[in-house]
Design a protein around this motif. Structure first.
Motif, PDB file in Angstrom:
ATOM      1  N   LEU A   9      -4.941   4.716  12.377  1.00 27.54           N
ATOM      2  CA  LEU A   9      -4.435   5.483  11.241  1.00 27.54           C
ATOM      3  C   LEU A   9      -4.503   4.674   9.957  1.00 27.54           C
ATOM      4  O   LEU A   9      -4.868   5.179   8.897  1.00 27.54           O
ATOM      5  CB  LEU A   9      -2.989   5.902  11.505  1.00 27.54           C
ATOM      6  CG  LEU A   9      -2.749   7.141  12.376  1.00 27.54           C
ATOM      7  CD1 LEU A   9      -1.261   7.313  12.621  1.00 27.54           C
ATOM      8  CD2 LEU A   9      -3.324   8.381  11.715  1.00 27.54           C
ATOM      9  N   VAL A  10      -4.123   3.402  10.056  1.00 27.10           N
ATOM     10  CA  VAL A  10      -4.125   2.510   8.896  1.00 27.10           C
ATOM     11  C   VAL A  10      -4.827   1.222   9.283  1.00 27.10           C
ATOM     12  O   VAL A  10      -4.547   0.653  10.344  1.00 27.10           O
ATOM     13  CB  VAL A  10      -2.690   2.199   8.416  1.00 27.10           C
ATOM     14  CG1 VAL A  10      -2.713   1.194   7.264  1.00 27.10           C
ATOM     15  CG2 VAL A  10      -1.970   3.471   8.003  1.00 27.10           C
ATOM     16  N   VAL A  35       0.369   8.091  -1.857  1.00 27.48           N
ATOM     17  CA  VAL A  35       0.414   6.747  -1.279  1.00 27.48           C
ATOM     18  C   VAL A  35       0.955   5.766  -2.322  1.00 27.48           C
ATOM     19  O   VAL A  35       0.466   5.713  -3.452  1.00 27.48           O
ATOM     20  CB  VAL A  35      -0.979   6.291  -0.810  1.00 27.48           C
ATOM     21  CG1 VAL A  35      -0.912   4.870  -0.266  1.00 27.48           C
ATOM     22  CG2 VAL A  35      -1.504   7.237   0.253  1.00 27.48           C
ATOM     23  N   GLU A  36       1.954   5.011  -1.933  1.00 36.02           N
ATOM     24  CA  GLU A  36       2.487   3.947  -2.780  1.00 36.02           C
ATOM     25  C   GLU A  36       2.373   2.625  -2.024  1.00 36.02           C
ATOM     26  O   GLU A  36       2.759   2.537  -0.862  1.00 36.02           O
ATOM     27  CB  GLU A  36       3.956   4.211  -3.123  1.00 36.02           C
ATOM     28  CG  GLU A  36       4.175   5.430  -3.994  1.00 36.02           C
ATOM     29  CD  GLU A  36       5.633   5.595  -4.377  1.00 36.02           C
ATOM     30  OE1 GLU A  36       6.422   4.663  -4.103  1.00 36.02           O
ATOM     31  OE2 GLU A  36       5.977   6.647  -4.940  1.00 36.02           O
ATOM     32  N   ILE A  47       3.566   0.128   2.634  1.00 37.52           N
ATOM     33  CA  ILE A  47       2.635   1.224   2.379  1.00 37.52           C
ATOM     34  C   ILE A  47       3.383   2.519   2.682  1.00 37.52           C
ATOM     35  O   ILE A  47       3.729   2.789   3.837  1.00 37.52           O
ATOM     36  CB  ILE A  47       1.385   1.117   3.270  1.00 37.52           C
ATOM     37  CG1 ILE A  47       0.725  -0.265   3.093  1.00 37.52           C
ATOM     38  CG2 ILE A  47       0.402   2.236   2.960  1.00 37.52           C
ATOM     39  CD1 ILE A  47      -0.239  -0.612   4.196  1.00 37.52           C
ATOM     40  N   GLN A  48       3.651   3.321   1.668  1.00 37.20           N
ATOM     41  CA  GLN A  48       4.446   4.532   1.834  1.00 37.20           C
ATOM     42  C   GLN A  48       3.575   5.761   1.625  1.00 37.20           C
ATOM     43  O   GLN A  48       2.869   5.886   0.619  1.00 37.20           O
ATOM     44  CB  GLN A  48       5.609   4.545   0.840  1.00 37.20           C
ATOM     45  CG  GLN A  48       6.605   3.424   1.053  1.00 37.20           C
ATOM     46  CD  GLN A  48       7.812   3.537   0.146  1.00 37.20           C
ATOM     47  OE1 GLN A  48       8.005   4.562  -0.509  1.00 37.20           O
ATOM     48  NE2 GLN A  48       8.631   2.502   0.112  1.00 37.20           N
ATOM     49  N   THR A  49       3.637   6.658   2.621  1.00 39.70           N
ATOM     50  CA  THR A  49       2.978   7.956   2.519  1.00 39.70           C
ATOM     51  C   THR A  49       4.065   9.023   2.509  1.00 39.70           C
ATOM     52  O   THR A  49       5.259   8.713   2.479  1.00 39.70           O
ATOM     53  CB  THR A  49       2.017   8.182   3.695  1.00 39.70           C
ATOM     54  OG1 THR A  49       2.775   8.262   4.913  1.00 39.70           O
ATOM     55  CG2 THR A  49       1.012   7.037   3.800  1.00 39.70           C
ATOM     56  N   THR A  53       6.396   5.156   6.496  1.00 43.04           N
ATOM     57  CA  THR A  53       6.334   3.868   5.799  1.00 43.04           C
ATOM     58  C   THR A  53       5.753   2.850   6.763  1.00 43.04           C
ATOM     59  O   THR A  53       6.239   2.696   7.893  1.00 43.04           O
ATOM     60  CB  THR A  53       7.720   3.394   5.347  1.00 43.04           C
ATOM     61  OG1 THR A  53       8.219   4.277   4.346  1.00 43.04           O
ATOM     62  CG2 THR A  53       7.642   1.992   4.753  1.00 43.04           C
ATOM     63  N   TYR A  54       4.693   2.171   6.333  1.00 42.52           N
ATOM     64  CA  TYR A  54       4.074   1.116   7.127  1.00 42.52           C
ATOM     65  C   TYR A  54       4.396  -0.224   6.474  1.00 42.52           C
ATOM     66  O   TYR A  54       4.146  -0.406   5.277  1.00 42.52           O
ATOM     67  CB  TYR A  54       2.556   1.300   7.202  1.00 42.52           C
ATOM     68  CG  TYR A  54       2.121   2.621   7.782  1.00 42.52           C
ATOM     69  CD1 TYR A  54       2.003   2.790   9.167  1.00 42.52           C
ATOM     70  CD2 TYR A  54       1.829   3.702   6.956  1.00 42.52           C
ATOM     71  CE1 TYR A  54       1.606   4.008   9.696  1.00 42.52           C
ATOM     72  CE2 TYR A  54       1.426   4.916   7.478  1.00 42.52           C
ATOM     73  CZ  TYR A  54       1.319   5.069   8.851  1.00 42.52           C
ATOM     74  OH  TYR A  54       0.928   6.274   9.383  1.00 42.52           O
TER      75      TYR A  54
END
Length: 398
Positions: A9-10, A35-36, A47-49, A53-54
């Motif tokens: 996914l990422v 995406v932030e 990494i926020q969608t 949050t990743y």
């Protein structure tokens, strides 16, 4: 190439020396608007969608430069990718392989990597010496003005010696080997008296029958570094019971193989400026061609959420958000070709004739494991990162 795994996914790739990075997010937030990417604390990347949050924990001294994230215009229908700028105080050092760790006058024990059983105990070496480069015999004519003085002669260790090859070590046999090792010759070669001198005698662990190396002579053993664990006796006796428990899962085996070979590639490229390798079976047949590209890479990835066990839901938020975290790890980036691919026979032929390509002999089983490992790494990459010209792309973690 047959794919056995879905792309992650990422996927995050960071180059420490170039201080740049590439982030790819599959399927979700295709336009990149939701995406932030920020670094709220040193060495942590968030990494926020819209719904997740990743969090990526980077190595010490590596952090994101604020306002440096840019969405790439090359984003595809499969997802979005971003370019990052990093701040790197000090690039991470690559870990040493067992070849780089062995020292004189240190007592070591040797264990079967497959089952954890001890195969050699309390070995201390008076000499630890490197063997010549794998292509050394092809250069003898440039060294000598008379017939090859090394023809038909092997470099073998004496008692108390440890000779270091590129992927193996040579040791003198002792009496304890009879209780821990078994030997097995090639039956088809044994059947021919004319070929007896070229017979290959494999050495296996008596406990689990895993092949560890070869018997070169009645007094000399060859162990491959992908099949053994070497433990120094710095802090007393090794915990054999715990070691046995730690070596039995397939994931531990794959991780060990990956780390061992990646570290060795870095050592050879640094010491000898070698970047192209031919992974060969014990009979000298090329199985995989490897081209080492980057040695300063950090990678992190998140597979499908359903496949992960370290995620949680933040119920306290106004909009509940799934959190996932992982640790970025050092890796080498390689290009590779499987020699069994008939479509790439021309590439294989060119490499086999090139004296600058460095041979890396491995047991047949390890060659097959490495092939699966590389193919798995490729299948998890975003589609646009999987190949370069005729070569497949993979990452090997250290």
């Amino acid at each position: 190439m047959e794919e056995t795994e879905k792309p992650d996914l990422v996927f995050l790739e960071l180059r420490q020396k170039l201080q740049t990075g590439l982030l790819f997010i599959r399927d979700i937030a295709r336009d990149g608007a939701d995406v932030e990417i920020e670094s709220k604390q040193d060495s942590v990347l968030d990494i926020q969608t819209a719904d997740r949050t990743y969090q990526v924990n980077l190595t010490a001294g590596v952090s994101l430069m604020e306002t440096s994230c840019q969405k790439s215009p090359g984003s595809t229908e499969h997802g979005s990718h971003f370019r990052l700028r990093l701040r790197v105080d000090q690039p991470s050092e690559a870990p040493c392989s067992v070849i780089g760790q062995l020292q004189v006058k240190v007592t070591y024990s040797f264990f079967c990597q497959s089952c954890g059983s001890m195969v050699l105990q309390d070995r201390a070496f008076g000499r630890v010496l490197p063997l010549p480069n794998g292509n050394w015999n092809a250069l003898v004519d440039d060294w000598c003005c008379h017939p090859d003085p090394f023809a038909n002669r092997k470099l073998l260790p004496r008692d108390g010696d440890c000779l270091l090859g590129d992927t193996f070590i040579l040791l003198a046999r002792d009496s304890s080997c009879e209780q821990t090792l078994t030997r097995e010759g090639n039956s088809s070669q044994q059947a021919s008296a004319e070929k007896r001198s070229s017979k290959r005698v494999m050495v296996s662990c008596r406990s689990c029958s895993a092949v560890l190396g070869e018997e070169l002579t009645a007094e000399v053993l060859k162990f491959y570094i992908t099949e053994i664990l070497v433990k120094p006796h710095e802090d007393g006796e090794c915990d054999i019971a715990q070691l046995s428990l730690e070596t039995k899962s397939n994931s531990v085996r794959q991780r060990f193989l990956e780390q061992t070979l990646a570290s060795r590639l870095v050592e050879l490229s640094s010491a000898q400026s070698i970047f192209r390798f031919s992974v060969q079976s014990p009979d000298g047949k090329a199985v995989i061609l490897l081209w080492l590209l980057n040695t300063d890479t950090l990678v992190a990835s998140f597979p499908d959420a359903a496949a992960r066990g370290d995620s949680f839901i933040s119920a306290g938020d106004v909009h509940p958000r799934e959190h996932q975290s992982c640790q970025a790890v050092q890796a080498v980036k390689v290009l590779y070709v499987l020699c069994s691919d008939s479509k790439l026979k021309d590439v294989v032929d060119v490499w086999e004739k090139d004296i600058s390509v460095h041979p890396l002999p491995l047991p047949q089983g390890s060659c097959e494991e490495l092939q699966k490992l590389l193919m798995s790494s490729t299948s998890r990459l975003p589609a646009f990162l999987r190949c370069m010209n005729s070569y497949q792309v993979a990452y090997m973690r250290m």
